[in-house]
Design an enzyme around this catalytic site. Structure first.
Site, PDB file in Angstrom:
ATOM      1  N   ALA A 244      35.402  36.121  20.537  1.00  0.00           N
ATOM      2  CA  ALA A 244      36.430  36.195  19.496  1.00  0.00           C
ATOM      3  C   ALA A 244      37.521  37.188  19.868  1.00  0.00           C
ATOM      4  O   ALA A 244      38.009  37.949  19.026  1.00  0.00           O
ATOM      5  CB  ALA A 244      35.805  36.570  18.151  1.00  0.00           C
TER       6      ALA A 244
ATOM      7  N   ASN B  62      46.447  36.210  39.911  1.00  0.00           N
ATOM      8  CA  ASN B  62      45.896  37.373  39.213  1.00  0.00           C
ATOM      9  C   ASN B  62      45.608  38.532  40.159  1.00  0.00           C
ATOM     10  O   ASN B  62      45.747  39.701  39.792  1.00  0.00           O
ATOM     11  CB  ASN B  62      44.606  36.986  38.483  1.00  0.00           C
ATOM     12  CG  ASN B  62      44.851  36.176  37.225  1.00  0.00           C
ATOM     13  OD1 ASN B  62      45.966  36.149  36.705  1.00  0.00           O
ATOM     14  ND2 ASN B  62      43.830  35.504  36.734  1.00  0.00           N
TER      15      ASN B  62
ATOM     16  N   LYS C 139      44.766  30.172  40.509  1.00  0.00           N
ATOM     17  CA  LYS C 139      44.995  31.154  39.445  1.00  0.00           C
ATOM     18  C   LYS C 139      44.511  32.535  39.871  1.00  0.00           C
ATOM     19  O   LYS C 139      45.173  33.546  39.616  1.00  0.00           O
ATOM     20  CB  LYS C 139      44.297  30.738  38.156  1.00  0.00           C
ATOM     21  CG  LYS C 139      44.569  31.734  37.027  1.00  0.00           C
ATOM     22  CD  LYS C 139      44.025  31.331  35.686  1.00  0.00           C
ATOM     23  CE  LYS C 139      44.425  32.354  34.640  1.00  0.00           C
ATOM     24  NZ  LYS C 139      43.848  32.069  33.315  1.00  0.00           N
TER      25      LYS C 139
ATOM     26  N   GLY D 192      40.269  33.462  22.794  1.00  0.00           N
ATOM     27  CA  GLY D 192      39.287  32.680  22.050  1.00  0.00           C
ATOM     28  C   GLY D 192      39.759  32.358  20.652  1.00  0.00           C
ATOM     29  O   GLY D 192      39.608  31.230  20.169  1.00  0.00           O
TER      30      GLY D 192
ATOM     31  N   ASN E  61      47.681  41.485  38.460  1.00  0.00           N
ATOM     32  CA  ASN E  61      46.855  42.336  37.594  1.00  0.00           C
ATOM     33  C   ASN E  61      46.643  43.757  38.120  1.00  0.00           C
ATOM     34  O   ASN E  61      46.924  44.726  37.406  1.00  0.00           O
ATOM     35  CB  ASN E  61      45.515  41.649  37.322  1.00  0.00           C
ATOM     36  CG  ASN E  61      45.622  40.565  36.271  1.00  0.00           C
ATOM     37  OD1 ASN E  61      46.695  40.013  36.021  1.00  0.00           O
ATOM     38  ND2 ASN E  61      44.509  40.244  35.647  1.00  0.00           N
TER      39      ASN E  61
ATOM     40  N   SER F 202      46.255  41.388  31.568  1.00  0.00           N
ATOM     41  CA  SER F 202      44.989  41.716  30.900  1.00  0.00           C
ATOM     42  C   SER F 202      44.342  42.951  31.515  1.00  0.00           C
ATOM     43  O   SER F 202      43.768  43.778  30.808  1.00  0.00           O
ATOM     44  CB  SER F 202      44.033  40.525  30.976  1.00  0.00           C
ATOM     45  OG  SER F 202      43.767  40.172  32.323  1.00  0.00           O
TER      46      SER F 202
ATOM     47  N   ASN G 277      38.863  34.915  33.443  1.00  0.00           N
ATOM     48  CA  ASN G 277      39.536  35.314  34.670  1.00  0.00           C
ATOM     49  C   ASN G 277      38.516  35.555  35.777  1.00  0.00           C
ATOM     50  O   ASN G 277      37.383  35.959  35.521  1.00  0.00           O
ATOM     51  CB  ASN G 277      40.344  36.592  34.452  1.00  0.00           C
ATOM     52  CG  ASN G 277      41.617  36.353  33.672  1.00  0.00           C
ATOM     53  OD1 ASN G 277      42.221  35.278  33.753  1.00  0.00           O
ATOM     54  ND2 ASN G 277      42.041  37.339  32.909  1.00  0.00           N
TER      55      ASN G 277
ATOM     56  N   ALA H 261      47.896  35.027  25.123  1.00  0.00           N
ATOM     57  CA  ALA H 261      47.411  35.453  23.804  1.00  0.00           C
ATOM     58  C   ALA H 261      47.328  36.967  23.773  1.00  0.00           C
ATOM     59  O   ALA H 261      47.078  37.614  24.799  1.00  0.00           O
ATOM     60  CB  ALA H 261      46.050  34.846  23.516  1.00  0.00           C
TER      61      ALA H 261
ATOM     62  N   GLU I 112      38.169  43.481  34.878  1.00  0.00           N
ATOM     63  CA  GLU I 112      37.553  42.378  35.622  1.00  0.00           C
ATOM     64  C   GLU I 112      37.852  42.477  37.124  1.00  0.00           C
ATOM     65  O   GLU I 112      37.845  41.482  37.832  1.00  0.00           O
ATOM     66  CB  GLU I 112      38.043  41.046  35.066  1.00  0.00           C
ATOM     67  CG  GLU I 112      37.577  40.795  33.643  1.00  0.00           C
ATOM     68  CD  GLU I 112      38.187  39.543  33.026  1.00  0.00           C
ATOM     69  OE1 GLU I 112      37.450  38.575  32.772  1.00  0.00           O
ATOM     70  OE2 GLU I 112      39.410  39.542  32.791  1.00  0.00           O
TER      71      GLU I 112
END
Length: 306
Positions: free
Chosen positions: A9, A186, A182, A13, A190, A252, A101, A127, A264
């Site tokens: 969530a 990243n 992708k 999500g 990132n 992110s 990711n 998002a 990550e």
């Protein structure tokens, strides 16, 4: 009509849940124990046009896993396995869609659920979480699904409701290639934005020209080793386009580092380093060490499979 159960969530999500509900799809949110006993509020989704929409979803918990018919996992890469371990009653027929990711998780999920259809997803939707149950849809993009194991082969029909909700969704039999594409983007954006505390668009400033050139070459060489066929100039054009399209965004990894959360890095830059073998990737290694240092964690000793 199959209910979509979303595990995770967070920002993406919740945006996915909101977009699916707006198209009339039934959606439940699989919540953690900390939400038990709390009133489950409506999601406040801020659309691309800036409008607020209240989105109603059904809450569920791990002991209800036997009722799940389609599971969309939208967590951080390092949370996937632990989150799935508690779903002991998950039917073997339930497809598990992994949307996160980085790479390096799918094999562990296959070991946990060897008979379930396992599907990889790649999405470029943006998002951002602005508060409790308040999320903003910051960018529209493409979404791709594809099979990780043979059991997933018959589930291409899942893209139809996703396409209606998201504006684009397609099935690809070569989903690993799209995941690598992708990840390559990243692995440049990132860690650089996180280390320098900048928005994505600032990477196009002259001061970053040299490091962008070297880092993109390192990442591209590893992607070629993994079977990629994209030319270096094409990769750099694609990279610059993504930077331009997301110029005002924070990555992110930047947000995770800025808010003291685990990043990550092991599943993005770590994956590149892990698969470099004899290829020199000094900038990747330096960025990896720096992110780990700022996270207050010693760099992990790399293994052979990322």
């Amino acid at each position: 009509m199959t209910e979509w159960t979303i595990l995770g969530a967070g920002a993406l999500g919740c945006v996915m849940a909101g977009l699916l509900r707006r198209q009339g799809e039934p959606v439940s949110l699989l919540l953690s124990e900390r939400h038990r006993g709390h009133l489950h509020p409506s999601l406040d989704l801020i659309t691309l046009s800036g409008r607020h929409q209240l989105i109603h979803t059904r809450p569920c918990f791990a002991e209800q896993a036997g009722q799940i018919r389609c599971l969309l996992v939208v967590t951080k890469a390092y949370q996937v396995v632990e989150a799935l371990q508690g779903l002991h009653k998950l039917p073997e027929s339930t497809p598990i869609i992994l949307l996160h990711n980085g790479l390096g998780v799918a094999a562990q999920v296959q070991a946990l659920y060897p008979r379930n259809p396992l599907i990889a997803a790649v999405s470029s939707h943006g998002a951002m979480k602005e508060g409790d149950w308040l999320v903003r849809h910051t960018g529209k993009g493409e979404t791709w699904l594809g099979p990780i194991n043979a059991a997933a082969a018959g589930h291409a029909g899942l893209v139809s409701p996703l396409a209606a909700a998201l504006g684009h969704a397609q099935w690809s039999e070569d989903i690993l290639r799209l995941q690598h594409q992708k990840l390559a983007i990243n692995a440049v954006i990132n860690p650089l934005t996180a280390c320098h505390n900048i928005r994505n668009g600032q990477l196009l400033e002259p001061r970053f020209a040299d490091v962008l050139e070297q880092l993109s070459e390192e990442v591209h060489q590893v992607m070629l080793k993994l079977g990629g066929q994209e030319q270096l100039d094409d990769f750099r054009r694609r990279l610059h386009k993504v930077i331009e399209l997301t110029a005002t965004n924070y990555s992110s990894m930047h947000q995770d580092l800025a808010h003291g959360r685990r990043t990550e890095i092991d599943y993005i830059t770590g994956y590149v380093i892990n698969n470099a073998n004899e290829l020199p990737v000094p900038v990747c290694r330096q960025l990896y060490r720096e992110i780990q240092r700022r996270s207050g964690k010693p760099p992990r000793r790399r293994t052979s499979n990322g």
